[in-house]
Scaffold this motif. Sequence first.
Motif, PDB file in Angstrom:
ATOM      1  N   LYS A  56       0.819  -1.221   0.000  1.00  0.00           N
ATOM      2  CA  LYS A  56       0.000   0.000   0.000  1.00  0.00           C
ATOM      3  C   LYS A  56       0.847   1.262   0.000  1.00  0.00           C
ATOM      4  CE  LYS A  56      -2.094   1.421   3.721  1.00  0.00           C
ATOM      5  NZ  LYS A  56      -3.012   1.519   4.878  1.00  0.00           N
ATOM      6  N   GLU A  57       1.898   1.291   0.801  1.00  0.00           N
ATOM      7  CA  GLU A  57       2.739   2.489   0.878  1.00  0.00           C
ATOM      8  C   GLU A  57       3.483   2.726  -0.428  1.00  0.00           C
ATOM      9  OE1 GLU A  57       2.539   4.691   3.243  1.00  0.00           O
ATOM     10  OE2 GLU A  57       1.018   3.384   4.130  1.00  0.00           O
ATOM     11  N   ALA A  58       3.952   1.651  -1.046  1.00  0.00           N
ATOM     12  CA  ALA A  58       4.646   1.776  -2.331  1.00  0.00           C
ATOM     13  C   ALA A  58       3.697   2.318  -3.394  1.00  0.00           C
ATOM     14  CB  ALA A  58       5.209   0.420  -2.762  1.00  0.00           C
ATOM     15  N   PHE A  59       2.450   1.875  -3.355  1.00  0.00           N
ATOM     16  CA  PHE A  59       1.427   2.355  -4.279  1.00  0.00           C
ATOM     17  C   PHE A  59       1.208   3.852  -4.102  1.00  0.00           C
ATOM     18  CE2 PHE A  59      -2.956   3.433  -5.334  1.00  0.00           C
ATOM     19  CZ  PHE A  59      -3.174   2.773  -6.533  1.00  0.00           C
ATOM     20  N   LEU A  60       1.064   4.282  -2.864  1.00  0.00           N
ATOM     21  CA  LEU A  60       0.784   5.689  -2.569  1.00  0.00           C
ATOM     22  C   LEU A  60       1.945   6.605  -2.944  1.00  0.00           C
ATOM     23  CD1 LEU A  60      -0.975   5.293   0.887  1.00  0.00           C
ATOM     24  CD2 LEU A  60      -2.037   6.135  -1.225  1.00  0.00           C
ATOM     25  N   GLN A  61       3.156   6.092  -2.869  1.00  0.00           N
ATOM     26  CA  GLN A  61       4.336   6.911  -3.108  1.00  0.00           C
ATOM     27  C   GLN A  61       4.807   6.885  -4.562  1.00  0.00           C
ATOM     28  OE1 GLN A  61       7.271   5.539  -0.283  1.00  0.00           O
ATOM     29  NE2 GLN A  61       5.900   5.884   1.465  1.00  0.00           N
ATOM     30  N   ASN A  62       4.156   6.085  -5.404  1.00  0.00           N
ATOM     31  CA  ASN A  62       4.613   5.940  -6.784  1.00  0.00           C
ATOM     32  C   ASN A  62       4.011   7.027  -7.676  1.00  0.00           C
ATOM     33  OD1 ASN A  62       4.598   4.722  -9.657  1.00  0.00           O
ATOM     34  ND2 ASN A  62       5.981   3.391  -8.510  1.00  0.00           N
ATOM     35  N   ASN A  63       4.863   7.850  -8.269  1.00  0.00           N
ATOM     36  CA  ASN A  63       4.368   8.960  -9.085  1.00  0.00           C
ATOM     37  C   ASN A  63       3.739   8.482 -10.390  1.00  0.00           C
ATOM     38  OD1 ASN A  63       6.967   8.229 -10.134  1.00  0.00           O
ATOM     39  ND2 ASN A  63       7.028  10.165 -11.244  1.00  0.00           N
ATOM     40  N   LEU A  64       4.112   7.296 -10.860  1.00  0.00           N
ATOM     41  CA  LEU A  64       3.516   6.767 -12.090  1.00  0.00           C
ATOM     42  C   LEU A  64       2.063   6.376 -11.855  1.00  0.00           C
ATOM     43  CD1 LEU A  64       6.487   4.541 -13.330  1.00  0.00           C
ATOM     44  CD2 LEU A  64       5.745   6.747 -14.262  1.00  0.00           C
ATOM     45  N   VAL A  65       1.746   5.958 -10.655  1.00  0.00           N
ATOM     46  CA  VAL A  65       0.363   5.668 -10.278  1.00  0.00           C
ATOM     47  C   VAL A  65      -0.416   6.971 -10.159  1.00  0.00           C
ATOM     48  CG1 VAL A  65      -1.147   4.711  -8.501  1.00  0.00           C
ATOM     49  CG2 VAL A  65       0.974   3.528  -9.107  1.00  0.00           C
ATOM     50  N   ASP A  66       0.206   7.968  -9.552  1.00  0.00           N
ATOM     51  CA  ASP A  66      -0.450   9.272  -9.384  1.00  0.00           C
ATOM     52  C   ASP A  66      -0.754   9.914 -10.736  1.00  0.00           C
ATOM     53  OD1 ASP A  66      -1.303  11.493  -7.567  1.00  0.00           O
ATOM     54  OD2 ASP A  66       0.238  12.579  -8.699  1.00  0.00           O
ATOM     55  N   LYS A  67       0.150   9.743 -11.702  1.00  0.00           N
ATOM     56  CA  LYS A  67      -0.065  10.310 -13.035  1.00  0.00           C
ATOM     57  C   LYS A  67      -1.260   9.678 -13.733  1.00  0.00           C
ATOM     58  CE  LYS A  67       4.718  11.688 -14.031  1.00  0.00           C
ATOM     59  NZ  LYS A  67       5.914  11.428 -14.864  1.00  0.00           N
ATOM     60  N   ALA A  68      -1.632   8.500 -13.296  1.00  0.00           N
ATOM     61  CA  ALA A  68      -2.758   7.793 -13.919  1.00  0.00           C
ATOM     62  C   ALA A  68      -4.112   8.238 -13.366  1.00  0.00           C
ATOM     63  CB  ALA A  68      -2.592   6.287 -13.717  1.00  0.00           C
TER      64      ALA A  68
END
Length: 225
Positions: A56-68
């Motif tokens: 979960k933390e890796a997901f929240l901190q990943n900018n590639l996920v945020d860009k989506a």
Amino acid sequence: MKKYIIAAALMFGTGAVITTSLHSCSTLATTDLGLAVIKRVLLGGINKGANIYGNKEAFLQNNLVDKALPKELRDINTTLEKIAPSIVAKERQYIAEAAVYTVNISKPILETAVNSLNAQDVTRIIQGEKGTATLILKEKTQTQLVAAIAPRVEEELNKYGIVKTINTALSGTNLLGSLLGGNKTNVNAGGLSMLASEQIVNGLFNIIEDHEKQNSASLLAPFGK
């Protein structure tokens, strides 16, 4: 293969057969090798994405996920930040929680698509820009992935009650109704889960594409590029 070439050359008494046969063998070897490398790179990207989504933390901190993050959901969060920023944090946490439960759904679909890649896909990848392999994978699976994970995402978001929380925070703004298909005071729960599902799926493709581009040298090496 070498014995076949020599025998053919002796039979016809010409070097033309050797040239043609060597070309055919080279093309076959390059296609097979190239396809194997492409599959390895894509599967590596899928595993990387699965590892990030499983944390979960890796997901929240990943900018590639945020860009989506879809524009509609970004607009909602921008408004929420002004009214109740803590709700945005909760929403992101809950989407991250939901993402964990989608890994076992999305990974097999992606792996099956990778293993179904063919020579035509290889040709397109050779001729295309960096990221073409991921683009092909996306074309083959994006709709299926969103449809497959959306019910689980909705189940998880409903469990946390985030839709009701957002409705309460934005009651009277009309924003959620206009963006997510609800009425003037309520968000459509399916709309929110669909946007979250799109973010989860497209974020995964962003990670796979990034992995592909980072490994583009090994991806194109079998083709002499």
